[in-house]
Design a protein around this motif. Structure first.
Motif, PDB file in Angstrom:
ATOM      1  N   ALA A 162       7.663  -6.999  -2.070  1.00  0.00           N
ATOM      2  CA  ALA A 162       6.728  -5.902  -2.352  1.00  0.00           C
ATOM      3  C   ALA A 162       7.332  -4.931  -3.357  1.00  0.00           C
ATOM      4  CB  ALA A 162       6.370  -5.178  -1.058  1.00  0.00           C
ATOM      5  N   VAL A 163       8.622  -4.649  -3.235  1.00  0.00           N
ATOM      6  CA  VAL A 163       9.309  -3.771  -4.192  1.00  0.00           C
ATOM      7  C   VAL A 163       9.237  -4.353  -5.593  1.00  0.00           C
ATOM      8  CG1 VAL A 163      11.570  -2.895  -4.897  1.00  0.00           C
ATOM      9  CG2 VAL A 163      10.854  -2.706  -2.520  1.00  0.00           C
TER      10      VAL A 163
ATOM     11  N   LEU B   4      11.159   3.258   2.642  1.00  0.00           N
ATOM     12  CA  LEU B   4      10.499   2.092   3.223  1.00  0.00           C
ATOM     13  C   LEU B   4      11.518   1.109   3.774  1.00  0.00           C
ATOM     14  CD1 LEU B   4       7.865   0.614   3.772  1.00  0.00           C
ATOM     15  CD2 LEU B   4       8.028  -0.404   1.499  1.00  0.00           C
ATOM     16  N   LEU B   5      12.651   0.961   3.099  1.00  0.00           N
ATOM     17  CA  LEU B   5      13.711   0.071   3.586  1.00  0.00           C
ATOM     18  C   LEU B   5      14.157   0.490   4.983  1.00  0.00           C
ATOM     19  CD1 LEU B   5      16.739  -1.308   1.636  1.00  0.00           C
ATOM     20  CD2 LEU B   5      17.154  -0.049   3.735  1.00  0.00           C
ATOM     21  N   LEU B   6      14.368   1.784   5.161  1.00  0.00           N
ATOM     22  CA  LEU B   6      14.808   2.281   6.470  1.00  0.00           C
ATOM     23  C   LEU B   6      13.734   2.037   7.525  1.00  0.00           C
ATOM     24  CD1 LEU B   6      16.431   5.667   5.344  1.00  0.00           C
ATOM     25  CD2 LEU B   6      17.600   3.546   5.958  1.00  0.00           C
TER      26      LEU B   6
ATOM     27  N   ARG C 194      10.119   8.560  -6.146  1.00  0.00           N
ATOM     28  CA  ARG C 194      10.837   7.377  -6.628  1.00  0.00           C
ATOM     29  C   ARG C 194      11.825   6.847  -5.590  1.00  0.00           C
ATOM     30  NH1 ARG C 194      10.814  10.369 -11.886  1.00  0.00           N
ATOM     31  NH2 ARG C 194       9.234   9.335 -13.146  1.00  0.00           N
ATOM     32  N   MET C 195      12.146   7.659  -4.590  1.00  0.00           N
ATOM     33  CA  MET C 195      13.007   7.206  -3.503  1.00  0.00           C
ATOM     34  C   MET C 195      12.222   6.496  -2.410  1.00  0.00           C
ATOM     35  SD  MET C 195      16.122   7.808  -4.184  1.00  0.00           S
ATOM     36  CE  MET C 195      15.703   7.431  -5.882  1.00  0.00           C
TER      37      MET C 195
ATOM     38  N   ALA D 143       0.829  -1.207   0.000  1.00  0.00           N
ATOM     39  CA  ALA D 143       0.000   0.000   0.000  1.00  0.00           C
ATOM     40  C   ALA D 143       0.863   1.256   0.000  1.00  0.00           C
ATOM     41  CB  ALA D 143      -0.925  -0.010   1.212  1.00  0.00           C
ATOM     42  N   PHE D 144       1.916   1.253   0.804  1.00  0.00           N
ATOM     43  CA  PHE D 144       2.792   2.433   0.855  1.00  0.00           C
ATOM     44  C   PHE D 144       3.498   2.648  -0.477  1.00  0.00           C
ATOM     45  CE2 PHE D 144       6.992   4.295   1.495  1.00  0.00           C
ATOM     46  CZ  PHE D 144       6.651   5.486   2.114  1.00  0.00           C
ATOM     47  N   LEU D 145       4.045   1.595  -1.057  1.00  0.00           N
ATOM     48  CA  LEU D 145       4.760   1.729  -2.332  1.00  0.00           C
ATOM     49  C   LEU D 145       3.818   2.157  -3.458  1.00  0.00           C
ATOM     50  CD1 LEU D 145       7.103  -1.390  -2.121  1.00  0.00           C
ATOM     51  CD2 LEU D 145       7.799   1.008  -2.005  1.00  0.00           C
ATOM     52  N   TYR D 146       2.604   1.601  -3.466  1.00  0.00           N
ATOM     53  CA  TYR D 146       1.638   1.994  -4.494  1.00  0.00           C
ATOM     54  C   TYR D 146       1.248   3.458  -4.326  1.00  0.00           C
ATOM     55  CZ  TYR D 146      -2.499   1.948  -7.463  1.00  0.00           C
ATOM     56  OH  TYR D 146      -3.416   2.235  -8.436  1.00  0.00           O
TER      57      TYR D 146
END
Length: 546
Positions: A386-387, A239-241, A233-234, A205-208
Motif C-alpha cells: 500500500a505504501v 500506519l506501520l505502528l 508525510r509521517m 484509504a488511510f494513506l491517501y
C-alpha cells in the motif's frame, strides 16, 4: 554590517557545499546550531525511511533488510562527496523496479543468487557513474529529455501499481509487461484473499487521506503549515505502528495475513559477489540504464531544491557522489540507489541545512537495524504494498501527452513511444525507443532549416523576411538568411534551397548568404558554404557570405 556578514557566510557555505561534507569541515563553517537542525531533519527522515526502505526492497524482489542496508552506507557516502545539501539518497521506486526487471529473468527473487546479482548490479552502476564523473560526462543525461523521462516514469509507475496488486489482494501475479500482468491477474482471480484485500483497502484509504487531507485538518486545529505537512508525510510510519500492533493483537497472521517475519539484526558482512564475464555482459546494459535514469532523476531533484536555496549543483561531482553511494550499496549487500523526491522534500521541510543530515539519517537507520527489527515481525506485507502504491500513484502523469501534442508533436511522439514501449515491450526497450524517437524528431526538425529570402526595409539598412514585411528587392541580388545551425543533417537541404531560388531568377547576378542566425557550423556546413562561394552557377555573378 550584520546583513553583509550573513550574505558572505551564505556564499561561503554554498562554495563549501560544492565539495560535499568535507568542504564544510575544511572551511570550518559547521557549528552546533546547524547540527541541531540537521539532527532534527535526520530523525524525521529516518522515521519515514523505515516503511519506505522495506517497501522498496519488496519491490526490488530482495529480502526486506536489504532496504535498510541501502539506507545507511549509501546515504553517508553521498553526504561526503555529493554537492547537494538536502538530497536524500537511498532506495527509490524507479531503481527498485529496474533492479527487479534486470534480475528476475536471471534468478529467483529473494534467493541467494538473486541477492548476489543485486550486489553486482549496484557495484556496476557505481562504476558506471564514477567513470562518467571522471570523464565529465554529466551531459549524457540530457539525452533523456523531459518528455521521455515523464513517459518512462508514468509508465513504470503504472507497472509498479499493477505489480503491487499481488501484495494487496494475495493473488500470485506473474511479473512482466502490462499484458502479462493483466492476463495473470485474470487467470488467478480465484486466489483472492479476502482478509488481505479488506485490510489493504483500509491501508490505502488511510494513506491517501493522509497525503491529501491530513495537513489541512491539522492546520484547522492550529498547527503550522510546515508542521502539518511534516506530520502528514509521517503517516506511513504511524500506519506501520498501528498495522503491526493490530496484526499482533488480533493474531491476523494466523488468518492468512502475510507478515514480514524475523529480520536479521546488525550489519551484513561486507562481501563481493562472484563475477564472470557472462554475468557482467548480461548486467552491464541495465547498469548503464540505471545509472543514467538515477542520475537524471537525482540531479533534477537536487537542482530544484538548490534553486530554492540559491545554491548550485555540480553535475560531474554529483556523478562521483552517486557513484560512490552505489559502490557503498553494493558493499553493504543492497541494491542500486539514487536521490528520492519524497525523502528530499521531508528533509528540506524538516530544516536540513547540510549533508550532515544524511550522515545522521544513516546512523539513525543503523540504530533501527540493531534495536528495532524485532518489533517489525508482525508488520503486514500488504501495508508495504500500500505504501508503494500510494507513493507511485502521484508519478503517473497522463496529462503530459495532450499538453505536448498541442505544443510539440515531436516531443509528444517521443512520450508516446516511451510509454507504449515500457508498457508492452519492457522497460529497457521502452526507454531506448523513447530516446531514439526523440533524437529522430530532433534530426527531422533540423534537417528542414528555415531559409528566408530577405529584402531591405524602405529608407533603412535593416533586412527582413519578404513574407512578413513590405521590403525592397533588387532584381540582380538575392539575399538569403539561414536561421538554423548549419550541419550534416541540413547542409544539403540548404544548398538545394539556394539552387532553387537562383533558378527562379534569370536576371540574378549576385547571391548573399546571411549567417546571422547560424550559431554552429560543422564540416558538412563549411563544405556547402565553400561550394556556394566557389561554384556559383553564373560566371558573371558572385556569392557573398556575411
Amino acid at each position: 554590517m550584520k546583513q553583509q556578514q550573513g550574505q558572505e557566510f551564505k556564499e561561503l557555505q554554498g562554495t563549501a557545499m560544492q565539495q560535499g561534507l568535507w568542504g564544510l569541515f575544511r572551511h570550518r563553517i559547521y557549528n552546533l546550531a546547524m547540527l541541531r537542525q540537521d539532527a532534527t531533519a535526520a530523525l524525521i527522515v529516518s522515521l519515514l525511511l523505515i516503511p519506505q526502505s522495506l517497501a522498496y526492497a519488496l519491490l526490488a524482489g530482495l529480502p526486506l533488510q536489504a532496504g535498510l542496508y541501502a539506507s545507511i552506507l549509501p546515504a553517508m557516502a553521498y553526504a561526503l562527496f555529493g554537492t547537494s545539501g538536502v538530497l536524500a539518497v537511498g532506495p527509490v521506486a524507479i531503481t527498485s523496479l529496474l533492479t527487479f526487471s534486470a534480475l528476475s529473468p536471471l534468478a529467483i527473487p529473494g534467493s541467494a543468487e538473486y541477492v548476489a546479482l543485486a550486489i553486482l548490479l549496484a557495484l556496476l552502476s557505481g562504476g558506471c557513474l564514477l567513470l562518467m564523473g571522471v570523464l565529465r560526462m554529466g551531459f549524457l543525461a540530457n539525452f533523456l529529455s523531459h518528455p521521455v523521462m515523464s513517459a518512462f516514469v508514468s509508465a513504470s509507475a503504472l507497472i509498479i501499481l499493477l505489480g503491487q496488486l499481488k501484495g494487496v489482494t494475495g493473488i500470485p501475479l506473474q511479473s512482466g509487461t502490462l499484458q502479462t500482468l493483466l492476463l495473470s491477474f485474470y487467470q488467478q482471480m480465484g486466489s483472492l484473499h479476502l482478509n488481505t484485500l479488506l485490510l489493504s483497502i483500509f491501508f490505502l484509504a488511510f494513506l491517501y487521506w493522509a497525503r491529501h487531507y491530513m495537513a489541512g485538518l491539522l492546520m484547522k486545529y492550529g498547527l503550522s503549515q510546515t508542521a502539518a505537512n511534516l506530520t502528514s508525510r509521517m503517516a506511513p510510519m504511524l500506519l506501520l505502528l498501528l498495522a503491526t500492533a493490530g496484526v499482533a493483537f488480533f493474531n491476523l497472521d494466523q488468518a492468512g495475513i502475510k507478515v514480514v517475519g524475523e529480520l536479521p539484526v546488525g550489519l551484513p558482512l561486507l562481501q563481493l559477489p562472484s563475477i564472470t564475464p557472462e554475468v557482467l555482459l548480461l548486467l552491464l546494459p541495465m547498469a548503464v540504464m540505471i545509472s543514467l535514469v538515477g542520475f537524471a532523476e537525482s540531479v533534477a531533484i537536487a537542482r530544484t531544491f538548490a534553486a530554492r536555496r540559491r545554491q548550485q549543483v555540480n553535475s560531474n561531482r554529483e556523478l562521483l557522489g552517486l557513484g560512490i553511494a552505489n559502490l557503498a550499496a553494493g558493499l553493504s549487500a543492497s541494491f542500486p540507489v539514487t536521490g528520492g523526491l519524497s525523502r528530499t522534500v521531508v528533509n528540506h521541510d524538516a530544516g536540513s541545512i547540510t549533508p550532515m543530515a544524511s550522515v545522521l539519517t544513516g546512523l539513525g537507520m543503523l540504530l533501527v537495524l540493531f534495536f528495532l527489527t524485532g518489533w517489525l515481525y508482525y508488520l503486514p506485507q500488504a501495508m508495504l504494498s500500500a505504501v508503494i502504491m500510494v507513493a507511485v500513484f502521484s508519478l503517473v502523469d497522463w496529462k503530459q501527452l495532450p499538453y505536448l501534442w498541442r505544443y510539440s508533436r515531436g516531443d509528444a511522439l517521443a512520450w508516446l513511444a516511451t510509454a507504449v514501449g515500457v508498457l508492452f515491450l519492457g522497460i529497457e526497450l521502452g526507454l531506448m525507443m523513447g530516446v531514439l524517437v526523440s533524437l529522430a524528431s530532433w534530426l527531422a526538425k533540423n534537417s528542414r532549416p528555415h531559409v528566408a529570402v530577405v529584402g531591405r526595409l524602405p529608407g533603412t539598412e535593416h533586412y527582413r523576411n519578404v513574407q512578413r514585411y513590405d521590403v525592397e528587392l533588387h532584381p540582380h541580388i538575392l539575399s538569403l538568411r539561414i536561421d538554423e545551425s548549419l550541419m550534416f543533417a541540413n547542409a544539403q537541404e540548404v544548398e538545394q534551397r539556394v539552387l532553387e531560388e537562383v533558378g527562379q531568377r534569370p536576371e540574378l547576378q549576385h547571391v548573399i548568404l546571411m549567417g546571422s542566425g547560424i550559431n554552429h557550423i560543422d564540416a558538412s556546413g563549411v563544405e556547402v558554404l565553400e561550394q556556394c562561394y566557389c561554384t556559383y552557377p553564373r560566371s558573371k555573378g558572385r556569392c557573398w557570405i556575411a
